[in-house]
Motif scaffolding. Structure first.
Motif, PDB file in Angstrom:
ATOM      1  N   VAL A 116       0.845  -1.207   0.000  1.00  0.00           N
ATOM      2  CA  VAL A 116       0.000   0.000   0.000  1.00  0.00           C
ATOM      3  C   VAL A 116       0.871   1.245   0.000  1.00  0.00           C
ATOM      4  CG1 VAL A 116      -1.634   1.327   1.405  1.00  0.00           C
ATOM      5  CG2 VAL A 116      -2.010  -1.102   1.019  1.00  0.00           C
ATOM      6  N   ASP A 117       1.931   1.235   0.804  1.00  0.00           N
ATOM      7  CA  ASP A 117       2.842   2.397   0.842  1.00  0.00           C
ATOM      8  C   ASP A 117       3.480   2.605  -0.531  1.00  0.00           C
ATOM      9  OD1 ASP A 117       2.255   2.800   3.492  1.00  0.00           O
ATOM     10  OD2 ASP A 117       4.111   1.882   4.265  1.00  0.00           O
ATOM     11  N   TYR A 118       3.897   1.533  -1.167  1.00  0.00           N
ATOM     12  CA  TYR A 118       4.522   1.622  -2.496  1.00  0.00           C
ATOM     13  C   TYR A 118       3.525   2.174  -3.511  1.00  0.00           C
ATOM     14  CZ  TYR A 118       6.567   0.178  -6.915  1.00  0.00           C
ATOM     15  OH  TYR A 118       7.045   0.153  -8.188  1.00  0.00           O
ATOM     16  N   LEU A 119       2.293   1.603  -3.488  1.00  0.00           N
ATOM     17  CA  LEU A 119       1.281   2.061  -4.438  1.00  0.00           C
ATOM     18  C   LEU A 119       0.898   3.517  -4.168  1.00  0.00           C
ATOM     19  CD1 LEU A 119      -1.050  -1.076  -4.662  1.00  0.00           C
ATOM     20  CD2 LEU A 119       0.545  -0.237  -6.401  1.00  0.00           C
ATOM     21  N   ALA A 120       0.817   3.874  -2.880  1.00  0.00           N
ATOM     22  CA  ALA A 120       0.485   5.267  -2.542  1.00  0.00           C
ATOM     23  C   ALA A 120       1.568   6.204  -3.044  1.00  0.00           C
ATOM     24  CB  ALA A 120       0.297   5.403  -1.042  1.00  0.00           C
ATOM     25  N   SER A 121       2.840   5.814  -2.891  1.00  0.00           N
ATOM     26  CA  SER A 121       3.932   6.679  -3.361  1.00  0.00           C
ATOM     27  C   SER A 121       3.908   6.785  -4.893  1.00  0.00           C
ATOM     28  CB  SER A 121       5.280   6.181  -2.873  1.00  0.00           C
ATOM     29  OG  SER A 121       5.624   4.973  -3.513  1.00  0.00           O
ATOM     30  N   LYS A 122       3.598   5.674  -5.572  1.00  0.00           N
ATOM     31  CA  LYS A 122       3.494   5.711  -7.040  1.00  0.00           C
ATOM     32  C   LYS A 122       2.316   6.571  -7.452  1.00  0.00           C
ATOM     33  CE  LYS A 122       6.874   3.350  -8.475  1.00  0.00           C
ATOM     34  NZ  LYS A 122       7.902   4.022  -9.267  1.00  0.00           N
ATOM     35  N   ASN A 123       1.203   6.474  -6.716  1.00  0.00           N
ATOM     36  CA  ASN A 123       0.027   7.286  -7.008  1.00  0.00           C
ATOM     37  C   ASN A 123       0.370   8.752  -6.873  1.00  0.00           C
ATOM     38  OD1 ASN A 123      -2.589   7.909  -7.629  1.00  0.00           O
ATOM     39  ND2 ASN A 123      -3.395   7.483  -5.584  1.00  0.00           N
ATOM     40  N   ILE A 124       1.103   9.110  -5.829  1.00  0.00           N
ATOM     41  CA  ILE A 124       1.497  10.505  -5.610  1.00  0.00           C
ATOM     42  C   ILE A 124       2.415  10.961  -6.748  1.00  0.00           C
ATOM     43  CG2 ILE A 124       2.843  12.028  -4.111  1.00  0.00           C
ATOM     44  CD1 ILE A 124       1.655  10.489  -1.730  1.00  0.00           C
ATOM     45  N   GLN A 125       3.334  10.091  -7.173  1.00  0.00           N
ATOM     46  CA  GLN A 125       4.238  10.440  -8.281  1.00  0.00           C
ATOM     47  C   GLN A 125       3.439  10.708  -9.561  1.00  0.00           C
ATOM     48  OE1 GLN A 125       7.039   7.255  -8.702  1.00  0.00           O
ATOM     49  NE2 GLN A 125       8.282   7.886  -6.920  1.00  0.00           N
ATOM     50  N   HIS A 126       2.448   9.851  -9.831  1.00  0.00           N
ATOM     51  CA  HIS A 126       1.641  10.024 -11.036  1.00  0.00           C
ATOM     52  C   HIS A 126       0.809  11.302 -10.951  1.00  0.00           C
ATOM     53  CE1 HIS A 126       2.618   6.314 -13.074  1.00  0.00           C
ATOM     54  NE2 HIS A 126       2.341   5.605 -11.958  1.00  0.00           N
ATOM     55  N   GLU A 127       0.286  11.591  -9.768  1.00  0.00           N
ATOM     56  CA  GLU A 127      -0.486  12.820  -9.599  1.00  0.00           C
ATOM     57  C   GLU A 127       0.401  14.038  -9.821  1.00  0.00           C
ATOM     58  OE1 GLU A 127      -2.889  13.225  -6.080  1.00  0.00           O
ATOM     59  OE2 GLU A 127      -3.828  11.268  -6.388  1.00  0.00           O
ATOM     60  N   LYS A 128       1.634  13.990  -9.320  1.00  0.00           N
ATOM     61  CA  LYS A 128       2.570  15.098  -9.529  1.00  0.00           C
ATOM     62  C   LYS A 128       2.848  15.261 -11.019  1.00  0.00           C
ATOM     63  CE  LYS A 128       5.089  15.146  -5.183  1.00  0.00           C
ATOM     64  NZ  LYS A 128       6.405  14.917  -4.555  1.00  0.00           N
ATOM     65  N   LYS A 129       3.021  14.148 -11.725  1.00  0.00           N
ATOM     66  CA  LYS A 129       3.276  14.212 -13.166  1.00  0.00           C
ATOM     67  C   LYS A 129       2.075  14.794 -13.889  1.00  0.00           C
ATOM     68  CE  LYS A 129       6.542  10.774 -14.644  1.00  0.00           C
ATOM     69  NZ  LYS A 129       6.743   9.547 -15.364  1.00  0.00           N
ATOM     70  N   LEU A 130       0.894  14.333 -13.470  1.00  0.00           N
ATOM     71  CA  LEU A 130      -0.316  14.841 -14.115  1.00  0.00           C
ATOM     72  C   LEU A 130      -0.472  16.339 -13.863  1.00  0.00           C
ATOM     73  CD1 LEU A 130      -2.976  12.047 -13.461  1.00  0.00           C
ATOM     74  CD2 LEU A 130      -2.048  12.735 -15.646  1.00  0.00           C
ATOM     75  N   ARG A 131      -0.188  16.791 -12.672  1.00  0.00           N
ATOM     76  CA  ARG A 131      -0.287  18.221 -12.365  1.00  0.00           C
ATOM     77  C   ARG A 131       0.728  19.018 -13.162  1.00  0.00           C
ATOM     78  NH1 ARG A 131      -0.018  18.168  -6.218  1.00  0.00           N
ATOM     79  NH2 ARG A 131      -1.467  16.488  -5.972  1.00  0.00           N
ATOM     80  N   SER A 132       1.911  18.408 -13.243  1.00  0.00           N
ATOM     81  CA  SER A 132       2.925  19.142 -14.017  1.00  0.00           C
ATOM     82  C   SER A 132       2.553  19.226 -15.499  1.00  0.00           C
ATOM     83  CB  SER A 132       4.291  18.513 -13.825  1.00  0.00           C
ATOM     84  OG  SER A 132       4.339  17.269 -14.460  1.00  0.00           O
ATOM     85  N   ILE A 133       1.904  18.207 -16.025  1.00  0.00           N
ATOM     86  CA  ILE A 133       1.456  18.206 -17.406  1.00  0.00           C
ATOM     87  C   ILE A 133       0.316  19.211 -17.564  1.00  0.00           C
ATOM     88  CG2 ILE A 133       0.323  16.831 -19.180  1.00  0.00           C
ATOM     89  CD1 ILE A 133       1.893  14.462 -18.188  1.00  0.00           C
ATOM     90  N   VAL A 134      -0.586  19.235 -16.661  1.00  0.00           N
ATOM     91  CA  VAL A 134      -1.743  20.144 -16.717  1.00  0.00           C
ATOM     92  C   VAL A 134      -1.270  21.578 -16.555  1.00  0.00           C
ATOM     93  CG1 VAL A 134      -3.849  20.786 -15.491  1.00  0.00           C
ATOM     94  CG2 VAL A 134      -3.344  18.399 -15.900  1.00  0.00           C
ATOM     95  N   VAL A 135      -0.289  21.825 -15.769  1.00  0.00           N
ATOM     96  CA  VAL A 135       0.216  23.183 -15.536  1.00  0.00           C
ATOM     97  C   VAL A 135       0.949  23.657 -16.789  1.00  0.00           C
ATOM     98  CG1 VAL A 135       1.837  24.525 -14.158  1.00  0.00           C
ATOM     99  CG2 VAL A 135       0.345  22.882 -13.079  1.00  0.00           C
ATOM    100  N   LYS A 136       1.666  22.797 -17.466  1.00  0.00           N
ATOM    101  CA  LYS A 136       2.402  23.187 -18.673  1.00  0.00           C
ATOM    102  C   LYS A 136       1.430  23.492 -19.795  1.00  0.00           C
ATOM    103  CE  LYS A 136       6.564  20.623 -17.928  1.00  0.00           C
ATOM    104  NZ  LYS A 136       7.413  19.573 -18.355  1.00  0.00           N
ATOM    105  N   GLU A 137       0.348  22.894 -19.862  1.00  0.00           N
ATOM    106  CA  GLU A 137      -0.636  23.123 -20.893  1.00  0.00           C
ATOM    107  C   GLU A 137      -1.362  24.424 -20.658  1.00  0.00           C
ATOM    108  OE1 GLU A 137      -3.207  19.775 -21.164  1.00  0.00           O
ATOM    109  OE2 GLU A 137      -1.653  18.512 -21.915  1.00  0.00           O
ATOM    110  N   ASP A 138      -1.394  24.927 -19.532  1.00  0.00           N
ATOM    111  CA  ASP A 138      -2.117  26.176 -19.242  1.00  0.00           C
ATOM    112  C   ASP A 138      -1.316  27.311 -19.638  1.00  0.00           C
ATOM    113  OD1 ASP A 138      -4.378  25.179 -18.095  1.00  0.00           O
ATOM    114  OD2 ASP A 138      -3.632  25.346 -16.035  1.00  0.00           O
TER     115      ASP A 138
END
Length: 138
Positions: A116-138
């Motif tokens: 769960v800790d591993y998946l949570a950390s991967k989830n957080i990494q993916h969310e950070k990537k998604l935010r960074s992608i969404v921020v670059k598009e704006d």
């Protein structure tokens, strides 16, 4: 006169011997009655001794009975002790199995937590990537 004196001595001796015989008879009767009394007392004592021996035999029988009962109780106590020991051994075995089971569950829980800790950390990494992608598009 000599004859007369001799007869007098003889009659005196005869009278004296009769008195002595009477005394002996009296003493013999007293002795016999005392002996009879002693024999009666001895018979009474023998009867009492027989009674005491019978009572002793009864007490010995009762003691034997008590000893047998005690032996029976000791056997029952030994059986109970054996049963208790067997139950203790079974309980120990069951507790050991439960401890092993809980140890296995702890390991699984720890592994699940790590996953769960591993998946949570991967989830957080993916969310950070998604935010960074969404921020670059704006």
């Amino acid at each position: 006169m000599e004859q007369h004196e001799l007869n007098a001595v003889l009659s005196a001796l005869e009278l004296h011997s009769k008195k002595i015989d009477e005394r002996f008879d009296s003493l013999e009767k007293r002795f016999d009655s005392r002996m009879d009394g002693l024999e009666n007392r001895m018979a009474g004592l023998e009867n009492r001794m027989d009674g005491l021996e019978n009572r002793m035999a009864g007490l010995e029988n009762r003691m034997d009975g008590l000893e047998n009962r005690m032996a029976g109780l000791e056997n029952r106590m030994d059986k109970l002790e054996t049963r208790v020991e067997n139950l203790e051994n079974k309980m120990d075995e069951r507790f050991e199995r439960l401890e092993k089971k809980f140890d296995g569950l702890r390991v699984e829980f720890r592994e699940t937590q790590e996953t769960v800790d591993y998946l949570a950390s991967k989830n957080i990494q993916h969310e950070k990537k998604l935010r960074s992608i969404v921020v670059k598009e704006d």
